[in-house]
Design a protein around this motif. Structure first.
Motif, PDB file in Angstrom:
ATOM      1  N   GLU A 182       0.818  -1.209   0.000  1.00  0.00           N
ATOM      2  CA  GLU A 182       0.000   0.000   0.000  1.00  0.00           C
ATOM      3  C   GLU A 182       0.852   1.260   0.000  1.00  0.00           C
ATOM      4  O   GLU A 182       0.493   2.263  -0.640  1.00  0.00           O
ATOM      5  CB  GLU A 182      -0.949  -0.013   1.198  1.00  0.00           C
ATOM      6  N   GLN A 200      -8.736   7.228  -0.820  1.00  0.00           N
ATOM      7  CA  GLN A 200      -9.422   5.982  -0.477  1.00  0.00           C
ATOM      8  C   GLN A 200      -8.436   4.911  -0.026  1.00  0.00           C
ATOM      9  O   GLN A 200      -8.697   4.184   0.942  1.00  0.00           O
ATOM     10  CB  GLN A 200     -10.231   5.465  -1.670  1.00  0.00           C
ATOM     11  N   LEU A 201      -7.308   4.823  -0.693  1.00  0.00           N
ATOM     12  CA  LEU A 201      -6.307   3.827  -0.289  1.00  0.00           C
ATOM     13  C   LEU A 201      -5.773   4.154   1.102  1.00  0.00           C
ATOM     14  O   LEU A 201      -5.560   3.252   1.922  1.00  0.00           O
ATOM     15  CB  LEU A 201      -5.166   3.779  -1.302  1.00  0.00           C
ATOM     16  N   ARG A 203      -7.403   5.673   3.466  1.00  0.00           N
ATOM     17  CA  ARG A 203      -8.458   5.301   4.417  1.00  0.00           C
ATOM     18  C   ARG A 203      -8.409   3.798   4.702  1.00  0.00           C
ATOM     19  O   ARG A 203      -8.498   3.366   5.854  1.00  0.00           O
ATOM     20  CB  ARG A 203      -9.824   5.690   3.863  1.00  0.00           C
ATOM     21  N   ASP A 204      -8.269   2.984   3.658  1.00  0.00           N
ATOM     22  CA  ASP A 204      -8.165   1.532   3.842  1.00  0.00           C
ATOM     23  C   ASP A 204      -6.925   1.175   4.653  1.00  0.00           C
ATOM     24  O   ASP A 204      -6.958   0.267   5.500  1.00  0.00           O
ATOM     25  CB  ASP A 204      -8.105   0.829   2.479  1.00  0.00           C
ATOM     26  N   HIS A 205      -5.840   1.890   4.400  1.00  0.00           N
ATOM     27  CA  HIS A 205      -4.568   1.650   5.083  1.00  0.00           C
ATOM     28  C   HIS A 205      -4.709   1.888   6.591  1.00  0.00           C
ATOM     29  O   HIS A 205      -4.263   1.071   7.400  1.00  0.00           O
ATOM     30  CB  HIS A 205      -3.513   2.588   4.490  1.00  0.00           C
ATOM     31  N   THR A 207      -7.508   1.867   8.287  1.00  0.00           N
ATOM     32  CA  THR A 207      -8.490   0.916   8.816  1.00  0.00           C
ATOM     33  C   THR A 207      -7.828  -0.384   9.255  1.00  0.00           C
ATOM     34  O   THR A 207      -8.276  -1.025  10.222  1.00  0.00           O
ATOM     35  CB  THR A 207      -9.567   0.622   7.756  1.00  0.00           C
ATOM     36  N   HIS A 208      -6.749  -0.784   8.595  1.00  0.00           N
ATOM     37  CA  HIS A 208      -6.062  -2.041   8.922  1.00  0.00           C
ATOM     38  C   HIS A 208      -4.768  -1.809   9.704  1.00  0.00           C
ATOM     39  O   HIS A 208      -3.888  -2.670   9.715  1.00  0.00           O
ATOM     40  CB  HIS A 208      -5.757  -2.820   7.635  1.00  0.00           C
TER      41      HIS A 208
END
Length: 227
Positions: A182, A200-201, A203-205, A207-208
């Motif tokens: 990522e 968006q990436l 945000r996903d990053h 989140t995890h």
């Protein structure tokens, strides 16, 4: 230990030294701070140390129970979640702004930082965390928004205790290759000016992230159940 010559006052030095030890976990949550012993170890009187402790208390990093009884603040799922929620909002904003404002120098700095990354696992420990921070700082600076950069730097500092807790959990042994991929993808998206995809990436990053793992563990420890 930091060089006292770099600081304006002894109080500033004590503040920076203690804050660093708290955030790095050298002074774990719940540790009692013996003020006179600390003052002696820092080669100063008790007055500048107490000024430093007042600053740390205002940041929520220490709890002053009595005039002399000071402890490193406990870690809680509530604080971890609040830090996580704000980063979930601000980090994508930084990525989006960076995609629109990055310079050739910004990209070069990010490429250099991403090349130094290591898997953020127990195996690599502090070295990986330092490299990870270096990458995110490079990305934040590419946003060219000084207020946002300061906010995110402070959030990063305050999240460090929870990040380290995440490393201690069972997932801390996992390769976390997704994280590494990522980071590379983020640089590509920012360089290409693909702002919405970069946001968006990111945000996903987040989140995890390790902080997200720490929230769940702390909720289990505290018997908290969220909807």
């Amino acid at each position: 230990m930091a060089d006292t010559n770099l600081f304006v006052s002894k109080s500033d030095y004590a503040y920076a030294e203690l804050r660093g030890q708290i955030l790095s976990g050298t002074l774990p949550a719940g540790t009692r701070l013996a003020q006179y012993d600390l003052a002696e170890s820092l080669n100063m009187s008790i007055t500048p140390l107490r000024e430093a402790i007042r600053r740390l208390s205002s940041e929520g990093l220490v709890t002053v129970e009595t005039h002399r009884d000071v402890r490193v603040s406990t870690m809680s799922s509530d604080e971890a979640r609040q830090l996580f929620e704000v980063r979930l909002s601000l980090d994508p904003t930084a990525a989006e702004l960076a995609a629109g404002r990055r310079t050739a120098e910004d990209i070069a700095v990010m490429r250099s930082a991403v090349a130094r990354l290591l898997p953020v696992t127990r195996q690599w420990g502090e070295e990986a965390l330092t490299a990870h921070r270096g990458f995110h700082q490079a990305l934040y600076r590419a946003s060219h928004n000084d207020v946002l950069i300061r906010l995110l730097d402070d959030l990063w500092d305050k999240s460090d205790r929870y990040r380290r807790l995440g490393l201690e959990l069972p997932p801390g042994d996992e390769p976390r290759t997704r994280d590494l991929q990522e980071h590379h993808q983020l640089v590509d998206l920012i360089e290409d000016g693909r702002a919405a995809e970069a946001a968006q990436l990111m945000r996903d990053h987040i989140t995890h992230s390790l902080t997200a793992n720490a929230i769940s563990a702390l909720e289990d420890r505290e018997g908290v159940r969220t909807a």
